[in-house]
Scaffold this motif. Structure first.
Motif, PDB file in Angstrom:
ATOM      1  N   THR A   1       0.834  -1.201   0.000  1.00 44.58           N
ATOM      2  CA  THR A   1       0.000   0.000   0.000  1.00 44.58           C
ATOM      3  C   THR A   1       0.868   1.250   0.000  1.00 44.58           C
ATOM      4  OG1 THR A   1      -1.712  -1.226   1.196  1.00 44.58           O
ATOM      5  CG2 THR A   1      -1.901   1.177   1.183  1.00 44.58           C
ATOM      6  N   LEU A   2       1.915   1.257   0.799  1.00 44.39           N
ATOM      7  CA  LEU A   2       2.815   2.402   0.827  1.00 44.39           C
ATOM      8  C   LEU A   2       3.437   2.614  -0.556  1.00 44.39           C
ATOM      9  CD1 LEU A   2       4.263   4.660   2.369  1.00 44.39           C
ATOM     10  CD2 LEU A   2       6.026   2.983   2.971  1.00 44.39           C
TER      11      LEU A   2
ATOM     12  N   ARG B   1      -4.449   5.787   9.255  1.00 45.53           N
ATOM     13  CA  ARG B   1      -5.628   5.060   8.760  1.00 45.53           C
ATOM     14  C   ARG B   1      -5.589   3.602   9.188  1.00 45.53           C
ATOM     15  NH1 ARG B   1      -4.146   6.866   3.504  1.00 45.53           N
ATOM     16  NH2 ARG B   1      -4.197   4.699   2.852  1.00 45.53           N
TER      17      ARG B   1
ATOM     18  N   ILE C   1       2.351  11.265   3.451  1.00 43.59           N
ATOM     19  CA  ILE C   1       1.658  10.105   2.879  1.00 43.59           C
ATOM     20  C   ILE C   1       1.788   8.906   3.804  1.00 43.59           C
ATOM     21  CG2 ILE C   1       1.785   8.387   1.016  1.00 43.59           C
ATOM     22  CD1 ILE C   1       2.450  10.784  -0.872  1.00 43.59           C
ATOM     23  N   GLN C   2       2.996   8.652   4.262  1.00 43.72           N
ATOM     24  CA  GLN C   2       3.218   7.500   5.132  1.00 43.72           C
ATOM     25  C   GLN C   2       2.490   7.674   6.466  1.00 43.72           C
ATOM     26  OE1 GLN C   2       7.099   6.769   6.768  1.00 43.72           O
ATOM     27  NE2 GLN C   2       6.784   4.563   6.587  1.00 43.72           N
TER      28      GLN C   2
ATOM     29  N   ARG D   1       2.264   1.825  -3.438  1.00 46.36           N
ATOM     30  CA  ARG D   1       1.231   2.346  -4.343  1.00 46.36           C
ATOM     31  C   ARG D   1       0.961   3.832  -4.071  1.00 46.36           C
ATOM     32  NH1 ARG D   1      -2.025  -1.440  -3.519  1.00 46.36           N
ATOM     33  NH2 ARG D   1      -3.207  -0.509  -1.824  1.00 46.36           N
ATOM     34  N   GLU D   2       0.912   4.214  -2.805  1.00 48.42           N
ATOM     35  CA  GLU D   2       0.597   5.597  -2.459  1.00 48.42           C
ATOM     36  C   GLU D   2       1.771   6.551  -2.720  1.00 48.42           C
ATOM     37  OE1 GLU D   2      -1.535   6.151   1.193  1.00 48.42           O
ATOM     38  OE2 GLU D   2      -2.954   4.547   0.680  1.00 48.42           O
ATOM     39  N   LEU D   3       2.989   6.019  -2.790  1.00 52.84           N
ATOM     40  CA  LEU D   3       4.161   6.848  -3.099  1.00 52.84           C
ATOM     41  C   LEU D   3       4.348   7.048  -4.603  1.00 52.84           C
ATOM     42  CD1 LEU D   3       6.789   5.449  -0.563  1.00 52.84           C
ATOM     43  CD2 LEU D   3       5.644   7.687  -0.478  1.00 52.84           C
ATOM     44  N   GLN D   4       3.650   6.270  -5.426  1.00 47.65           N
ATOM     45  CA  GLN D   4       3.836   6.342  -6.881  1.00 47.65           C
ATOM     46  C   GLN D   4       3.708   7.755  -7.449  1.00 47.65           C
ATOM     47  OE1 GLN D   4       1.171   3.368  -8.458  1.00 47.65           O
ATOM     48  NE2 GLN D   4       2.803   1.815  -8.530  1.00 47.65           N
TER      49      GLN D   4
ATOM     50  N   ASP E   1      -0.188   9.407   7.089  1.00 50.41           N
ATOM     51  CA  ASP E   1      -1.620   9.233   6.861  1.00 50.41           C
ATOM     52  C   ASP E   1      -1.974   7.751   6.750  1.00 50.41           C
ATOM     53  OD1 ASP E   1      -4.339  10.284   6.168  1.00 50.41           O
ATOM     54  OD2 ASP E   1      -3.884   9.246   4.265  1.00 50.41           O
ATOM     55  N   LEU E   2      -1.162   7.007   6.022  1.00 47.27           N
ATOM     56  CA  LEU E   2      -1.396   5.570   5.879  1.00 47.27           C
ATOM     57  C   LEU E   2      -1.329   4.877   7.243  1.00 47.27           C
ATOM     58  CD1 LEU E   2      -1.750   2.936   4.301  1.00 47.27           C
ATOM     59  CD2 LEU E   2       0.720   2.972   3.858  1.00 47.27           C
TER      60      LEU E   2
END
Length: 180
Positions: free
Chosen positions: A30-31, A123, A116-117, A33-36, A119-120
């Protein structure tokens, strides 16, 4: 394995360890993917966050902190330097030592990636109470201590409270905020 011996998946410790490993794996995916959108991957984030937290760290100390060889870093650092995210400078006291620092662009990108990290993590961890999170963290810290004290893995003594994306940094953990 003899017939009287319990199968590993019948052992609650084994089942729970598999759950931890799966959670870590899914979190890492997931990390990534969200860093892409930032055009970085978790290994880049590990480097960026460590440089953010420890400006001027040597290439060798960074490799030790990330539990990788310098050769692994030697593939990523030139790419990151070419992108203008970091600079490598010779140490004035020892020209054999390379010191690493983020550029302004690198700092800006790192702050976005940390957001981003974070927030992940927020969540994900909201599924547990603060007490449960502390319990899991305590258990993981004890496991790390057990393995590092017995020589099973190399470590520098930092526990999860010292890491994040350091996770000893690995990208699946949390790094302490940089102290200004």
């Amino acid at each position: 394995m003899n017939k009287k011996q319990a199968l590993p998946w019948e052992n609650p410790r084994f089942r729970n360890w598999i759950a931890v490993a799966r959670a870590c794996h899914v979190m890492g995916q997931t990390l990534a993917r969200e860093l892409q959108p930032l055009d970085i991957k978790p290994p880049h984030l590990d480097i960026l966050v460590n440089l953010y937290r420890t400006p001027g760290i040597s290439q060798q100390d960074l490799a030790d902190k990330l539990l990788v060889g310098r050769s692994n870093l030697s593939m990523l650092l030139p790419q990151m330097e070419k992108r203008g995210l970091l600079v490598r400078r010779s140490d004035p006291r020892d020209r054999r030592v390379l010191r690493l620092e983020l550029t302004n662009d690198g700092t800006e990108l790192t702050e976005k990636a940390i957001a981003i990290q974070s927030d992940l993590i927020d969540r994900t961890m909201k599924t547990a109470t603060a007490e449960e999170c502390n319990l899991v963290g305590g258990v993981m810290s004890r496991m790390i201590r057990e393995l590092t004290q017995t020589g099973e893995i190399a470590g520098d003594g930092d526990g999860p409270e010292e890491t994040a994306v350091d996770e000893e940094a690995g990208s699946s953990g949390l790094q302490r905020q940089r102290e200004d």
